[in-house]
Design an enzyme around this catalytic site. Structure first.
Site, PDB file in Angstrom:
ATOM      1  N   GLY A  19      -9.760   3.959  -5.602  1.00  0.00           N
ATOM      2  CA  GLY A  19      -8.440   3.345  -5.788  1.00  0.00           C
ATOM      3  C   GLY A  19      -7.359   4.021  -4.968  1.00  0.00           C
ATOM      4  N   VAL A  20      -6.215   4.182  -5.575  1.00  0.00           N
ATOM      5  CA  VAL A  20      -5.065   4.734  -4.867  1.00  0.00           C
ATOM      6  C   VAL A  20      -5.314   6.198  -4.479  1.00  0.00           C
ATOM      7  CG1 VAL A  20      -3.726   5.381  -6.940  1.00  0.00           C
ATOM      8  CG2 VAL A  20      -2.545   4.739  -4.860  1.00  0.00           C
ATOM      9  N   ASP A  21      -6.038   6.915  -5.313  1.00  0.00           N
ATOM     10  CA  ASP A  21      -6.395   8.311  -5.049  1.00  0.00           C
ATOM     11  C   ASP A  21      -7.192   8.408  -3.738  1.00  0.00           C
ATOM     12  OD1 ASP A  21      -6.668  10.999  -5.545  1.00  0.00           O
ATOM     13  OD2 ASP A  21      -8.125  10.801  -7.167  1.00  0.00           O
ATOM     14  N   ASP A  43       0.860  -1.185   0.000  1.00  0.00           N
ATOM     15  CA  ASP A  43       0.000   0.000   0.000  1.00  0.00           C
ATOM     16  C   ASP A  43       0.901   1.242   0.000  1.00  0.00           C
ATOM     17  OD1 ASP A  43      -1.583   2.153   0.740  1.00  0.00           O
ATOM     18  OD2 ASP A  43      -2.656   1.051   2.307  1.00  0.00           O
ATOM     19  N   ILE A  44       0.760   2.067  -0.997  1.00  0.00           N
ATOM     20  CA  ILE A  44       1.654   3.220  -1.178  1.00  0.00           C
ATOM     21  C   ILE A  44       1.559   4.216  -0.020  1.00  0.00           C
ATOM     22  CG2 ILE A  44       0.105   4.784  -2.487  1.00  0.00           C
ATOM     23  CD1 ILE A  44       2.519   5.102  -4.488  1.00  0.00           C
ATOM     24  N   SER A 102      -2.943   4.185 -14.033  1.00  0.00           N
ATOM     25  CA  SER A 102      -3.923   3.840 -15.087  1.00  0.00           C
ATOM     26  C   SER A 102      -4.311   2.364 -15.163  1.00  0.00           C
ATOM     27  CB  SER A 102      -3.440   4.281 -16.480  1.00  0.00           C
ATOM     28  OG  SER A 102      -3.577   5.675 -16.647  1.00  0.00           O
ATOM     29  N   THR A 103      -3.719   1.509 -14.297  1.00  0.00           N
ATOM     30  CA  THR A 103      -4.022   0.072 -14.438  1.00  0.00           C
ATOM     31  C   THR A 103      -5.193  -0.388 -13.573  1.00  0.00           C
ATOM     32  OG1 THR A 103      -2.474  -0.681 -12.728  1.00  0.00           O
ATOM     33  CG2 THR A 103      -1.595  -0.415 -14.967  1.00  0.00           C
ATOM     34  N   GLY A 104      -5.867   0.573 -12.918  1.00  0.00           N
ATOM     35  CA  GLY A 104      -7.058   0.230 -12.138  1.00  0.00           C
ATOM     36  C   GLY A 104      -8.301   0.520 -12.960  1.00  0.00           C
ATOM     37  N   ASN A 156      -7.295  12.125 -10.891  1.00  0.00           N
ATOM     38  CA  ASN A 156      -8.119  12.318 -12.085  1.00  0.00           C
ATOM     39  C   ASN A 156      -8.150  13.807 -12.426  1.00  0.00           C
ATOM     40  OD1 ASN A 156     -10.248  13.518 -10.509  1.00  0.00           O
ATOM     41  ND2 ASN A 156     -10.787  11.446  -9.867  1.00  0.00           N
TER      42      ASN A 156
HETATM   43  P1  ADP Z   1      -6.356   4.627 -12.321  1.00  0.00           P
HETATM   44  O1  ADP Z   1      -7.630   5.432 -12.347  1.00  0.00           O
HETATM   45  O2  ADP Z   1      -5.139   5.441 -12.722  1.00  0.00           O
HETATM   46  O3  ADP Z   1      -6.486   3.337 -13.038  1.00  0.00           O
HETATM   47  P2  ADP Z   1      -6.592   3.257  -9.729  1.00  0.00           P
HETATM   48  O4  ADP Z   1      -6.385   3.844  -8.383  1.00  0.00           O
HETATM   49  O5  ADP Z   1      -7.921   2.717 -10.070  1.00  0.00           O
HETATM   50  O6  ADP Z   1      -6.116   4.393 -10.758  1.00  0.00           O
HETATM   51  O7  ADP Z   1      -5.526   2.114  -9.967  1.00  0.00           O
HETATM   52  C1  ADP Z   1      -4.165   2.337 -10.212  1.00  0.00           C
HETATM   53  C2  ADP Z   1      -3.361   1.240  -9.545  1.00  0.00           C
HETATM   54  O8  ADP Z   1      -3.244   1.520  -8.154  1.00  0.00           O
HETATM   55  C3  ADP Z   1      -3.997  -0.141  -9.655  1.00  0.00           C
HETATM   56  O9  ADP Z   1      -3.003  -1.063 -10.078  1.00  0.00           O
HETATM   57  C4  ADP Z   1      -4.457  -0.433  -8.235  1.00  0.00           C
HETATM   58  O10 ADP Z   1      -4.358  -1.825  -7.935  1.00  0.00           O
HETATM   59  C5  ADP Z   1      -3.439   0.339  -7.432  1.00  0.00           C
HETATM   60  N1  ADP Z   1      -3.812   0.689  -6.053  1.00  0.00           N
HETATM   61  C6  ADP Z   1      -5.036   0.803  -5.488  1.00  0.00           C
HETATM   62  N2  ADP Z   1      -4.926   1.147  -4.186  1.00  0.00           N
HETATM   63  C7  ADP Z   1      -3.593   1.269  -3.925  1.00  0.00           C
HETATM   64  C8  ADP Z   1      -2.819   1.593  -2.770  1.00  0.00           C
HETATM   65  N3  ADP Z   1      -3.382   1.878  -1.604  1.00  0.00           N
HETATM   66  N4  ADP Z   1      -1.459   1.604  -2.889  1.00  0.00           N
HETATM   67  C9  ADP Z   1      -0.867   1.324  -4.061  1.00  0.00           C
HETATM   68  N5  ADP Z   1      -1.531   1.016  -5.176  1.00  0.00           N
HETATM   69  C10 ADP Z   1      -2.876   0.985  -5.121  1.00  0.00           C
END
Ligand code: ADP
Length: 170
Positions: free
Chosen positions: A33-35, A11-12, A122-124, A25
């Site tokens: 997601g990560v955001d 987890d970042i 972008s991979t989510g 975005n």
């Molecule tokens: P995007 O809209 O750019 O696709 P997402 O957040 O949906 O963004 O996904 C981007 C990547 O971040 C995905 O591979 C997802 O698995 C990953 N991700 C989601 N939550 C976390 C986190 N807490 N820490 C690191 N990576 C994450």
């Protein structure tokens, strides 16, 4: 000099770095997601600064990057970059994704950042093919020369990305 490159599975929001990159975005106002994780853990300071940026410059364009402080995250800065939504236009999307990594690195360099973490942009929900996204991320970082940035860490959240990055960095 070239920064060293590492992979960490996790987890970042839990990993120390001078700068954490957020897959934001266009609105800069948070999302899933990560955001979502970055804003939830970082606290409202980050959103307030994002709103100030919006008031100043409007939306953040795809491929561009802006920065805020990192609130409660174990970092000095959050660099918010907007990845492309995959739409089968491979050439255009690939260029935009490379811009995300390049512009984030350039901004980090201007801030004196020594260590920086990237999620798999972008991979989510944006559905960029993971293999291609990984290739672009690694290639772009490998081509980046810097006397400031010492280490780039790719944070892989899911098993598939971890496998892809391990292979790419072998
Ligand atoms: P995007 O809209 O750019 O696709 P997402 O957040 O949906 O963004 O996904 C981007 C990547 O971040 C995905 O591979 C997802 O698995 C990953 N991700 C989601 N939550 C976390 C986190 N807490 N820490 C690191 N990576 C994450």
């Amino acid at each position: 000099m070239k920064p060293t490159i590492e992979i960490i599975k996790g987890d970042i929001t839990k990993i120390n770095a001078d700068a954490i990159v957020n897959a934001a975005n266009l609105s800069l106002l948070g999302g899933g997601g990560v955001d979502g994780a970055i804003h939830r853990t970082g606290g409202k300071q980050i959103l307030e600064e994002c709103m100030e940026i919006r008031n100043r410059q409007g939306k953040c364009k795809t491929g561009e990057a802006v920065f805020t402080s990192a609130g409660n995250l174990p970092a000095k800065y959050v660099i918010h970059t907007v990845g492309p939504i995959w739409n089968n236009n491979e050439e255009k999307s690939s260029k935009l994704l490379a811009n995300c990594y390049n512009n984030s690195l350039k901004l980090a360099e201007s801030l004196g950042v020594k260590t920086i973490t990237f999620p798999n942009i972008s991979t989510g929900v944006y559905r960029f093919p993971k293999e291609l996204a990984g290739k672009i991320a690694v290639e772009t970082v490998r081509n980046f020369q810097s006397d400031v940035i010492e280490k780039v860490i790719f944070i892989c959240f899911d098993d598939e990305n971890e496998e892809i990055y391990k292979k790419l960095l072998q």
